[in-house]
Design a protein around this motif. Structure first.
Motif, PDB file in Angstrom:
ATOM      1  N   THR A 137      34.315  43.088  24.251  1.00  0.00           N
ATOM      2  CA  THR A 137      34.385  41.682  24.303  1.00  0.00           C
ATOM      3  C   THR A 137      35.581  41.147  24.862  1.00  0.00           C
ATOM      4  OG1 THR A 137      35.272  41.293  22.338  1.00  0.00           O
ATOM      5  CG2 THR A 137      32.819  41.558  22.461  1.00  0.00           C
ATOM      6  N   GLN A 138      35.552  39.984  25.709  1.00  0.00           N
ATOM      7  CA  GLN A 138      36.266  39.576  26.445  1.00  0.00           C
ATOM      8  C   GLN A 138      37.209  38.568  25.618  1.00  0.00           C
ATOM      9  OE1 GLN A 138      37.141  39.621  29.835  1.00  0.00           O
ATOM     10  NE2 GLN A 138      39.002  38.542  29.208  1.00  0.00           N
ATOM     11  N   GLY A 139      38.680  38.978  25.433  1.00  0.00           N
ATOM     12  CA  GLY A 139      39.431  37.949  24.682  1.00  0.00           C
ATOM     13  C   GLY A 139      40.012  36.760  25.299  1.00  0.00           C
ATOM     14  N   THR A 140      40.788  36.318  24.648  1.00  0.00           N
ATOM     15  CA  THR A 140      41.154  34.914  25.580  1.00  0.00           C
ATOM     16  C   THR A 140      42.273  35.348  26.387  1.00  0.00           C
ATOM     17  OG1 THR A 140      40.655  33.440  23.490  1.00  0.00           O
ATOM     18  CG2 THR A 140      42.207  32.563  24.691  1.00  0.00           C
ATOM     19  N   ILE A 141      42.230  34.779  27.544  1.00  0.00           N
ATOM     20  CA  ILE A 141      43.303  34.954  28.526  1.00  0.00           C
ATOM     21  C   ILE A 141      44.519  33.781  28.648  1.00  0.00           C
ATOM     22  CG2 ILE A 141      43.807  35.350  31.002  1.00  0.00           C
ATOM     23  CD1 ILE A 141      41.478  37.117  31.195  1.00  0.00           C
ATOM     24  N   SER A 142      45.652  33.928  28.457  1.00  0.00           N
ATOM     25  CA  SER A 142      46.483  32.837  28.482  1.00  0.00           C
ATOM     26  C   SER A 142      47.810  33.122  29.491  1.00  0.00           C
ATOM     27  CB  SER A 142      47.117  32.439  27.374  1.00  0.00           C
ATOM     28  OG  SER A 142      47.701  33.533  26.646  1.00  0.00           O
ATOM     29  N   GLY A 143      48.363  32.435  30.256  1.00  0.00           N
ATOM     30  CA  GLY A 143      49.264  32.540  31.100  1.00  0.00           C
ATOM     31  C   GLY A 143      50.566  32.927  30.464  1.00  0.00           C
ATOM     32  N   SER A 144      51.502  33.623  31.391  1.00  0.00           N
ATOM     33  CA  SER A 144      52.631  34.164  30.914  1.00  0.00           C
ATOM     34  C   SER A 144      53.707  34.056  31.541  1.00  0.00           C
ATOM     35  CB  SER A 144      52.371  35.807  30.622  1.00  0.00           C
ATOM     36  OG  SER A 144      53.445  36.559  30.517  1.00  0.00           O
ATOM     37  N   THR A 145      55.002  34.114  31.333  1.00  0.00           N
ATOM     38  CA  THR A 145      56.030  33.909  32.139  1.00  0.00           C
ATOM     39  C   THR A 145      56.754  35.175  32.799  1.00  0.00           C
ATOM     40  OG1 THR A 145      57.499  34.041  30.315  1.00  0.00           O
ATOM     41  CG2 THR A 145      56.719  31.684  31.013  1.00  0.00           C
ATOM     42  N   VAL A 146      56.001  36.379  32.273  1.00  0.00           N
ATOM     43  CA  VAL A 146      56.549  37.895  32.794  1.00  0.00           C
ATOM     44  C   VAL A 146      55.331  38.192  33.867  1.00  0.00           C
ATOM     45  CG1 VAL A 146      56.647  39.987  32.163  1.00  0.00           C
ATOM     46  CG2 VAL A 146      56.925  38.320  30.527  1.00  0.00           C
ATOM     47  N   ALA A 147      56.115  38.331  34.985  1.00  0.00           N
ATOM     48  CA  ALA A 147      55.285  38.565  36.248  1.00  0.00           C
ATOM     49  C   ALA A 147      54.789  39.584  36.247  1.00  0.00           C
ATOM     50  CB  ALA A 147      56.274  38.558  37.520  1.00  0.00           C
ATOM     51  N   THR A 148      55.001  40.796  35.396  1.00  0.00           N
ATOM     52  CA  THR A 148      54.239  41.916  35.529  1.00  0.00           C
ATOM     53  C   THR A 148      53.079  42.113  34.386  1.00  0.00           C
ATOM     54  OG1 THR A 148      55.879  42.833  34.154  1.00  0.00           O
ATOM     55  CG2 THR A 148      56.060  43.482  36.335  1.00  0.00           C
ATOM     56  N   ASN A 149      52.885  41.018  33.706  1.00  0.00           N
ATOM     57  CA  ASN A 149      51.895  41.225  32.706  1.00  0.00           C
ATOM     58  C   ASN A 149      50.307  41.010  33.330  1.00  0.00           C
ATOM     59  OD1 ASN A 149      53.544  41.185  30.696  1.00  0.00           O
ATOM     60  ND2 ASN A 149      53.034  39.360  29.592  1.00  0.00           N
ATOM     61  N   MET A 150      49.575  41.454  32.940  1.00  0.00           N
ATOM     62  CA  MET A 150      48.176  41.471  33.471  1.00  0.00           C
ATOM     63  C   MET A 150      47.017  41.339  32.722  1.00  0.00           C
ATOM     64  SD  MET A 150      48.731  44.399  36.761  1.00  0.00           S
ATOM     65  CE  MET A 150      49.764  45.543  35.874  1.00  0.00           C
ATOM     66  N   ALA A 151      45.780  40.786  33.046  1.00  0.00           N
ATOM     67  CA  ALA A 151      44.902  40.812  32.351  1.00  0.00           C
ATOM     68  C   ALA A 151      43.588  40.916  33.010  1.00  0.00           C
ATOM     69  CB  ALA A 151      44.471  39.374  31.779  1.00  0.00           C
ATOM     70  N   ILE A 152      42.205  41.350  32.650  1.00  0.00           N
ATOM     71  CA  ILE A 152      41.201  41.779  33.244  1.00  0.00           C
ATOM     72  C   ILE A 152      40.179  40.691  32.736  1.00  0.00           C
ATOM     73  CG2 ILE A 152      39.327  43.519  33.769  1.00  0.00           C
ATOM     74  CD1 ILE A 152      41.587  45.709  33.308  1.00  0.00           C
ATOM     75  N   THR A 153      39.610  40.202  33.677  1.00  0.00           N
ATOM     76  CA  THR A 153      38.383  39.145  33.338  1.00  0.00           C
ATOM     77  C   THR A 153      37.410  39.926  33.601  1.00  0.00           C
ATOM     78  OG1 THR A 153      39.786  37.218  33.836  1.00  0.00           O
ATOM     79  CG2 THR A 153      37.373  36.988  33.843  1.00  0.00           C
ATOM     80  N   GLY A 154      36.327  39.922  32.563  1.00  0.00           N
ATOM     81  CA  GLY A 154      35.038  40.846  32.862  1.00  0.00           C
ATOM     82  C   GLY A 154      35.263  42.043  32.445  1.00  0.00           C
ATOM     83  N   ASP A 155      34.382  43.098  33.130  1.00  0.00           N
ATOM     84  CA  ASP A 155      34.479  44.269  32.718  1.00  0.00           C
ATOM     85  C   ASP A 155      35.438  45.189  33.189  1.00  0.00           C
ATOM     86  OD1 ASP A 155      31.850  43.995  31.260  1.00  0.00           O
ATOM     87  OD2 ASP A 155      30.706  44.655  33.070  1.00  0.00           O
ATOM     88  N   GLY A 156      35.871  46.206  32.514  1.00  0.00           N
ATOM     89  CA  GLY A 156      36.839  47.289  33.091  1.00  0.00           C
ATOM     90  C   GLY A 156      38.099  47.277  32.018  1.00  0.00           C
ATOM     91  N   PHE A 157      38.786  48.293  32.524  1.00  0.00           N
ATOM     92  CA  PHE A 157      40.183  48.645  31.701  1.00  0.00           C
ATOM     93  C   PHE A 157      41.188  49.185  32.744  1.00  0.00           C
ATOM     94  CE2 PHE A 157      36.305  49.414  28.773  1.00  0.00           C
ATOM     95  CZ  PHE A 157      36.973  49.033  27.709  1.00  0.00           C
ATOM     96  N   PHE A 158      42.199  49.026  32.011  1.00  0.00           N
ATOM     97  CA  PHE A 158      43.404  49.686  32.818  1.00  0.00           C
ATOM     98  C   PHE A 158      43.311  51.189  32.669  1.00  0.00           C
ATOM     99  CE2 PHE A 158      45.141  45.336  31.923  1.00  0.00           C
ATOM    100  CZ  PHE A 158      45.672  45.129  33.187  1.00  0.00           C
ATOM    101  N   SER A 159      43.644  51.961  33.718  1.00  0.00           N
ATOM    102  CA  SER A 159      43.665  53.467  33.511  1.00  0.00           C
ATOM    103  C   SER A 159      45.319  53.785  33.188  1.00  0.00           C
ATOM    104  CB  SER A 159      43.456  54.289  34.709  1.00  0.00           C
ATOM    105  OG  SER A 159      42.165  54.105  35.038  1.00  0.00           O
ATOM    106  N   ILE A 160      45.509  54.514  32.012  1.00  0.00           N
ATOM    107  CA  ILE A 160      46.955  54.770  31.564  1.00  0.00           C
ATOM    108  C   ILE A 160      47.110  56.210  31.183  1.00  0.00           C
ATOM    109  CG2 ILE A 160      47.461  52.144  30.713  1.00  0.00           C
ATOM    110  CD1 ILE A 160      46.685  53.414  27.958  1.00  0.00           C
ATOM    111  N   GLN A 161      48.341  56.518  31.211  1.00  0.00           N
ATOM    112  CA  GLN A 161      48.971  57.822  30.673  1.00  0.00           C
ATOM    113  C   GLN A 161      49.967  57.779  29.844  1.00  0.00           C
ATOM    114  OE1 GLN A 161      48.941  61.245  33.184  1.00  0.00           O
ATOM    115  NE2 GLN A 161      46.972  61.180  34.057  1.00  0.00           N
ATOM    116  N   LYS A 162      50.178  58.570  28.768  1.00  0.00           N
ATOM    117  CA  LYS A 162      51.381  58.614  28.065  1.00  0.00           C
ATOM    118  C   LYS A 162      51.991  59.782  28.439  1.00  0.00           C
ATOM    119  CE  LYS A 162      53.414  57.501  24.240  1.00  0.00           C
ATOM    120  NZ  LYS A 162      53.954  56.347  23.703  1.00  0.00           N
TER     121      LYS A 162
END
Length: 163
Positions: A61-86
């Motif tokens: 489900t979509q969580g609440t998206i709020s603004g950030s002062t960090v330029a590299t913070n990102m959010a996804i609206t709608g479907d989708g995920f970030f692809s990541i690796q450890k």
């Protein structure tokens, strides 16, 4: 008794949802009730049916998206995920990856010293390279992103000249 325990479990989930309603990135937990059917393989035993409750994660489900002062913070609206690796380790100051891709909606990325975007859990952001002239993707296989650390810092405009 089973019904009371199931209802108690549901109230615990509701209580947790209320307590965490203002927590960044929190997604509520639902409760699903399941009827218990007596074991019919033993006819001499008569057991009454009952009910149990299970937690139902709502990670899609979509969580609440709020603004950030960090330029590299990102959010996804709608479907989708970030692809990541450890990273599994570091060799010559460069992270080494196992090749296992994970998916998340956690977008609190920071640029590290090697030029990678890493979220708060230590996972590295993946993506496809983009042609700098056209802006179109040059491939379809995601790799761990690495940026040059030569960004020009932003400067506020103080005056303009126009004609």
């Amino acid at each position: 008794v089973g019904g009371l325990q199931a209802q108690s479990f549901a109230l615990q989930n509701i209580s947790g949802n209320i307590a965490n309603s203002s927590t960044t990135g929190y997604k509520g937990i639902g409760t699903s009730f399941v009827d218990l059917i007596p074991d019919s393989s033993v006819p001499s035993k008569q057991v009454a049916g009952g009910v149990t409750a299970n937690a139902k994660a709502t990670i899609t489900t979509q969580g609440t998206i709020s603004g950030s002062t960090v330029a590299t913070n990102m959010a996804i609206t709608g479907d989708g995920f970030f692809s990541i690796q450890k990273a599994t380790g570091i060799v010559d100051n460069v992270p080494v990856f196992s090749g296992v891709t994970y998916y998340t909606r956690r977008g609190d990325f920071q640029l590290n010293a090697n030029g990678n975007l890493v979220n708060g859990a230590g996972y590295y952001l993946m993506g496809v390279t983009v042609d700098p002239k056209t802006g179109n993707p040059t491939g379809n296989v995601a790799n761990v992103l690495k940026f040059q650390n030569n960004f020009i810092p932003a400067q506020a405009t103080t005056s303009i000249q126009y004609a």
